[in-house]
Structure formats: C-alpha cells, structure tokens
Design a protein around this motif. Sequence first.
Motif, mmCIF file in Angstrom:
data_model
loop_
_atom_site.group_PDB
_atom_site.id
_atom_site.type_symbol
_atom_site.label_atom_id
_atom_site.label_comp_id
_atom_site.label_asym_id
_atom_site.label_seq_id
_atom_site.Cartn_x
_atom_site.Cartn_y
_atom_site.Cartn_z
ATOM 1 N N ALA A 179 31.423 24.894 36.848
ATOM 2 C CA ALA A 179 31.626 26.247 36.326
ATOM 3 C C ALA A 179 33.010 26.754 36.706
ATOM 4 C CB ALA A 179 30.560 27.183 36.875
ATOM 5 N N THR B 87 20.068 30.536 40.331
ATOM 6 C CA THR B 87 20.722 29.582 39.446
ATOM 7 C C THR B 87 21.633 28.664 40.239
ATOM 8 O OG1 THR B 87 22.074 29.342 37.453
ATOM 9 C CG2 THR B 87 22.672 31.103 38.958
ATOM 10 N N ILE C 31 31.190 26.054 31.617
ATOM 11 C CA ILE C 31 30.258 25.289 32.455
ATOM 12 C C ILE C 31 30.168 23.892 31.864
ATOM 13 C CG2 ILE C 31 27.919 25.125 33.335
ATOM 14 C CD1 ILE C 31 27.738 28.176 32.982
ATOM 15 N N ARG D 128 22.170 24.580 29.341
ATOM 16 C CA ARG D 128 23.423 25.232 29.690
ATOM 17 C C ARG D 128 23.412 26.713 29.314
ATOM 18 N NH1 ARG D 128 28.030 20.679 28.132
ATOM 19 N NH2 ARG D 128 27.124 18.993 29.384
ATOM 20 N N ILE D 129 24.074 27.481 30.155
ATOM 21 C CA ILE D 129 24.049 28.937 29.995
ATOM 22 C C ILE D 129 24.518 29.365 28.608
ATOM 23 C CG2 ILE D 129 25.063 31.099 30.794
ATOM 24 C CD1 ILE D 129 23.025 30.065 32.686
ATOM 25 N N THR E 256 22.907 22.627 34.635
ATOM 26 C CA THR E 256 22.546 24.026 34.860
ATOM 27 C C THR E 256 21.080 24.107 35.252
ATOM 28 O OG1 THR E 256 24.160 24.828 33.249
ATOM 29 C CG2 THR E 256 22.343 26.301 33.805
ATOM 30 N N LEU F 109 24.832 26.029 39.126
ATOM 31 C CA LEU F 109 25.684 25.592 38.032
ATOM 32 C C LEU F 109 26.664 24.544 38.543
ATOM 33 C CD1 LEU F 109 26.605 29.138 36.645
ATOM 34 C CD2 LEU F 109 24.687 27.693 35.941
#
Length: 818
Positions: free
Chosen positions: A582, A577, A551, A530-531, A555, A579
């Motif tokens: 989000a 990317t 988020i 995860r970011i 991911t 996601l």
Amino acid sequence: MKRRTRKISNPAKRRLRRLKFSLGFLTLVILGFLALGLLGPPGFLVRAVLSDLEGRGIHLEIDEIYYRPVRGIVMKGVDWYSPKDLVTPFFSADIIHLRPGWRRKMRRGIWSAKIRVIRGTVEAETGLWADDFQTRQIFKVKALNANLYVQEDLFRLHNFTGRIGDVVLNMAGEFPLGPLDPDADDPAEEMDMDWVPGFARNLAQITHKLEAFSFSPLAEAQVRFQPSETPGHRVNANLEMDFSGVGIHRGLSFSRLRVKSNYDRDVLRVTGFELIDPEGLGLRVDARIDFEMKTARMRLRNNLSRNAIEHLSPVPLSRMLENLSVRVEGRCHVDLTFGPSSFERFGQELHGTLDVSEAYYRDAYFPELTLHLSYRNEILALKDIQAEVGHHRFRGPLSGFVTYDMNNGAMEMEYQSAFNPIAVISLIEDETAEQMVREWEFSGPPPQLTFTLARENRQRPLQLNMELMAEEVVSRGTYFESVRAKLEMENKQLRLTEFHASRGEEVLEGWLNVDLNEDLYEMDVTSTIRIHDLAPLVGPEAMELVRPYRIRGETWIKIAGVFDGKDGLRHDLQGKTTLRGASRAWLGFEEVSLSFHLEGTTLKIPDIHGTLREGQATGSLVVNDTHKPESANFKLNLSGEKIDLFEMVTAATDTTETPYSGTLSFDLLLEGLMQDPPGKSRFDAYKGTGNLKIEEGELFRIPLLLGLSRILSKVVRGFGYASQTDFSADVKIADGQIKSDNLFLRGNLMSIEGDGHIAFDRIIRANMRVQLLNEGILSDALKVVLWPLRKLIEIRLTGTLDEPDWEPRNLPKEIFGR
C-alpha cells in the motif's frame, strides 16, 4: 139481408203482426248468414279488422277472404309487412285456410280451429321482434321455401330450404301447440306459448353467426326439431353440419367444419364443433349456453395459432388476454374450460392447460411455456409451470407457480430457474428490488435461482426470498468468479445471508441487513478482495476515499457493525485490515495493519503499524465530521524509523533507477481539513510539527542538491564531489509551508547548515552555509582559520522543487560562469 162482418179484437191483431215480423226477421237473418257463408264477409267488416291490426303495428293485405260453413275461413293473396319494412313482405301466402274444429265447440277461440297454411313463402331481409316491436334480430334469408302446417295443437314444417350467407339451411320437424294438460277443465287456458318468440329469437342469434362464414362449395346445415320431453317447453331442435372445402371466417382459412348441437329449454348444447385448417391444425369446442339465464360453459381444445383463435372467439380475446397481461405470438395449444360465466363477463372463470410458444407475460419473454391455468373470482393461478425464459444468452429453464388476485393485488410466486434475472425484471413491481437486481450482471452461465415473491394486497409490501448460485458475475463493476447468496426482503427490510463471492483465492463473505426505510446497514463482512475492487460495492463515497491510494499486494479486511446511509450520525462500525504493497504519494508500505472504529461522525484509527522497506512506521489517525466533507478534519500522528529510502522511492515511483539512498526516520504530528474549503487550499489550514533524518545517503545525487554541488566544486576543487551522508531538520507546518530553522547536511569533509521553507505549491526559499570538516580538534582549528572563507560560502536556494535555483550570496557570480 145484409151479411154481417165479424170484427177481430186488437190483442189478436198485435199477436199476428208480431209473428209476421219475427218470421220476416228470422228470414233476413238466415238469408244474411247464407250470404255471409256464400259470399264472404262484407268489405266494411274486413276493412275494420285490418284497421284494428294496423293500430296494433301489423300491416296485413288480403286479396280475398270468405267464409263457408263447411270449409271455414279462406284467405287468398295474403301479404304481411313488418312494422320495420313496409316495402318487402315479412310473410306471404297463396292461401291460408282456417277450419273450425267442431269437437271443441269454438269456446276456446282461435286455438280450437284447424289452421292450415298452404304454399307459404318467405324471401326477404327480415327479423324477429319482441311484443313491443322495438327489439329485433336481423338476418338475411335467401331462396327460402317451406310447407307449413298448423292444425289444432300441432305445428309442422316440411321441406324448409333457405340460404343464410353461404349456408344452405334445411329444416324439418313438428312440435305441439296444444295444452300442457289434456285433462284440464279448459285446456285452451292451460296452453303456454311464451316460449315461441324466445325460441325463434335464439335460433335467429345462432343462425345469424353463419353470415360471417364463407364456404366454397356452399355448406349444408340440417335442422330437425321435435316435441320436447322437457315439461313446460314444446320443441327440441338439433343442428348438424359437416363441410369440406375452402372456408373463410373473419380472414381465417379452414378446410373442414363440423357442427353438432342440440337446443332444448332455452339451452343450446354444442357437443361437437370442430374446425380444421389447411395445415391439419384444429379447434374443437363443446359448450352449453343457457339463453334464459344468460350463462355459458365451454370447453376449448385448440392447436391453432392465437391469431386464429382471435378470429373465431365470440368475445374479444385480445382484450381478455391484455387484462391478464398476456400476449401470445407463436404456437397456442390449449385445453380450456370457460365458465360457467355470464354473457356480460364471459371468461370470468376458466380452467385448463396451455402449451404456447413466443409468449409474453408483461414484458417477460417465454419461447416455450406449458402450465395449468385457473381463473376464478378474479384470481389467476398458474400451476406446474415449465418454461424457457429470455432471449439468447439470457435464456434458461423455469419451473414453478404464480397466483394473483386482481381485486386486491395479492400475489404469490415461486420458481426455480437457470436464466438471467434481467429477463423477468418487469415482474418486479418494487423499485428498490428492481434496482438491486439491475446492479448484477451475469456474463457466464445463467445463474441458478430459487425465487419466491408474495404480497397480501396492494397496500402491503412485497415479501421476497431468493437463493442464488452463479458464475462470472459483475456487481457495480466488481467481478466475481462465483457467487452464492440468500436474499430476503419484507416490509423494506432486506437481508443478505450466507453470502460468499470469490475470484481465485480472493473471497468476500458475510451477511448484510438493510433497513430501507431508515437507510441503515448492519453487517458482518470479511474480505480478501482488494480495496479498490471492494469500494464500488459500498458506493461512490468509498471509491473517492480510496482513490489516492495504491495497493499492489494482498488485502484482508473485516468489518462489523452499523453503517448509517442517511446522515451518518448513527454509525457504529468497527473493523481491522491488513494491506500489502500500500502506498500514497512517496509513502509506500510493504505491509500495513490497523484497526478502526467509526462511531457517529468520528473515525478513529488508533494503531497504525507498517513496514516500510526494512523500517517501521507507527501512528494513529482521527477524522471528525465524516458526514460533512466541507468541514471534515483529521489529526495524524505518524513516526517512521530506519526506512530504506531507495527501496521506498523505487516502490513509490515504479522505477529501479533513483538517486535517493540511505535510511529515513521521521516523526510527524499533523492536523487539517480533508478537502479544500471554498476559494482556498486545504494546505493553508494544515498545522503540525515534526523532524526528519536521513542517514548514510548520497545526498549530493539528489536532483534538488545538484546545484549546490556545482557551486562548491567552483569554490574548492573536489568539494562538489564530497560525500554528504546525513541530513536532519526540525520542521513546523503552518500557513501552507513547511519551515525549518536547523537544516543540516553532514559529510566527511564539510557540513552544510541552514534554514528555509518549502510551500505546498512547491516553491522553495532557503539559505545554506558551508563549514569544513565535521568534527574533531583539526576541524575546530580549521573552523577558526577558515572562518572568513566559511562566511563567504553562503548560498541561497530559490525556485521550485522541479527547477531549483542555487546562487552564492557573497561571491561574484562570474566565478561560477554565470
């Protein structure tokens, strides 16, 4: 007749007188020699000799001296005082007898005499001096008695007994004083006696060490000397000692001391020095000490503690260990060979093995350690290292080797280990490398490490190579179940290869090159982490960038290119990317995918694609001046279509109860600053246009429109509960406000149109007008008939989004109970 007298001539008279004088002088000489032989030399002659000796730094007192042709020179009551002590005699003798050796005809001086010293005694604090009487070796001798015998070329010592400290010293033996070559023309001139003071001085240095020992009962040492078989020297001496009892040396207690040594040609050989403490631990030393060359070689085998060795060491062991950055507090089993080394720098060469416990190298702690050690020409080599390293949960095994050149700082280190690297952090001299290691926390089992560290000299940078396999790892706050990687660093170039970190199904893998001189990062990384967990690995700026976003789902991100950590001008980074879950504020995506390109100071995201609760959103984003937060600006183009408003608000607010419903569509073109300028709000600089549409919604349930619904129910009963299903507006964003001139709410029975604005500080201003029915012939007719009523029902909206205030503009307020 007179008798005639005959006269003698003058020459005859002269000859007669000369004969009488000669006979008389000869008689006097004979009588003088007889008197000298019978009565001894006159007092003035003795005083002259003693005065000459005192002029040479020797003070000698003789009670009686005489000469006999048969017995030679006899001296009684002889006291010799040293030039340093005129109170206690250095040497005293009851009788000294010098007897001529006629066979050598006196032409060889004193060395041709037979000398015998009878009942000589010494009992004093005394010393040995060089020829200049300036240097001496002091030692204290008690209860010393000896029979000395010196005759022609032979010196004999018999029944010598003396006490030095707590050691009773017994000495006996003989050695020649005669010529080296008996067949020489003048053997006396061939005799070499220079070795005698050196032998005595070296013997004094050795016996002086005994004063530091305490023995109970008194220890006995046997010294035997004999003629040396080495050409050019006279004596070969042996010392033996075997003590059992209670002994103390510099605070160290021991129960047995055995010594066996030999001295020959200025060389002392210790073939067996063994000391045993009360617990049965011991020390054995074999040594060769050359006093002439001032060098020593020693083999030391020990299982005493380091403190015990410090007590016994002839050199300051602690200082030598400090020079090696070594400290030992526990077991110290060693088998070391020292030298050959000079007296001035003893320990400049050593080899052997160590088996120690509770040891420190710098600040790195070794509970257990065995190794082969070599130290020569200022180069320290530790080979075959087998050790336990670190405390408690940081502890683990280590094996490898280390070499270190103390002259130029060259170093080579290699080890394999399974301990926490923080345990040896003090061994890393490079600040950058040390900081990188400190950023990793190993909370699980100790990591498996293969580590090499090398440096050509102090001026050259370190070369570092490391392979890591670890579990339960935290780096900058990000947790990984497992990590494996290879790390290389040379000349400020850091390379992280074959990196793979995982937690569950989430993975971070790829490679990274870092130019620490240029602060330039080259990378190729793929991540499903995860970011918000990935951002701390990048740094504080990345954390600040992702902070407003949430988020919730999976991911995927891939980044490749160059990142400039200095000024951002050299960025060339591309990525993609995807996601899930989000959201930011009210805008929440089920899934969003995009690609980006960071080139220089411009970030471009040309293809935003998102799914918003059965709807779609597309757009693009450009951010300029990313390296200057105070001037960074953006341009956003975003469109949404058929978005389920209920689902979107539910996801954004984490609640299943919301009055919002219907489908949302919008178009938005917006530009502005990324952060507030000094003294202002960034929203004041926002500019943009767009449109908004809601279809098939229950708009009067929205909190903002509840006030309008209540007013309408007062004017026309039932209107307040009418269904308003659609909303549309064209908007313009400027001066910190969102403005619209064509707000429109459409329902089955009536429609509401108006204009107004809402500021970014949530303050609202709007005017709304109500019209019945929506469309058709009946609607048009009613609009004409009811036009006056329509004019009356104009409503003003003020207040804020949280506390809206609705009021009619043309009707009395009393109608509405206000």
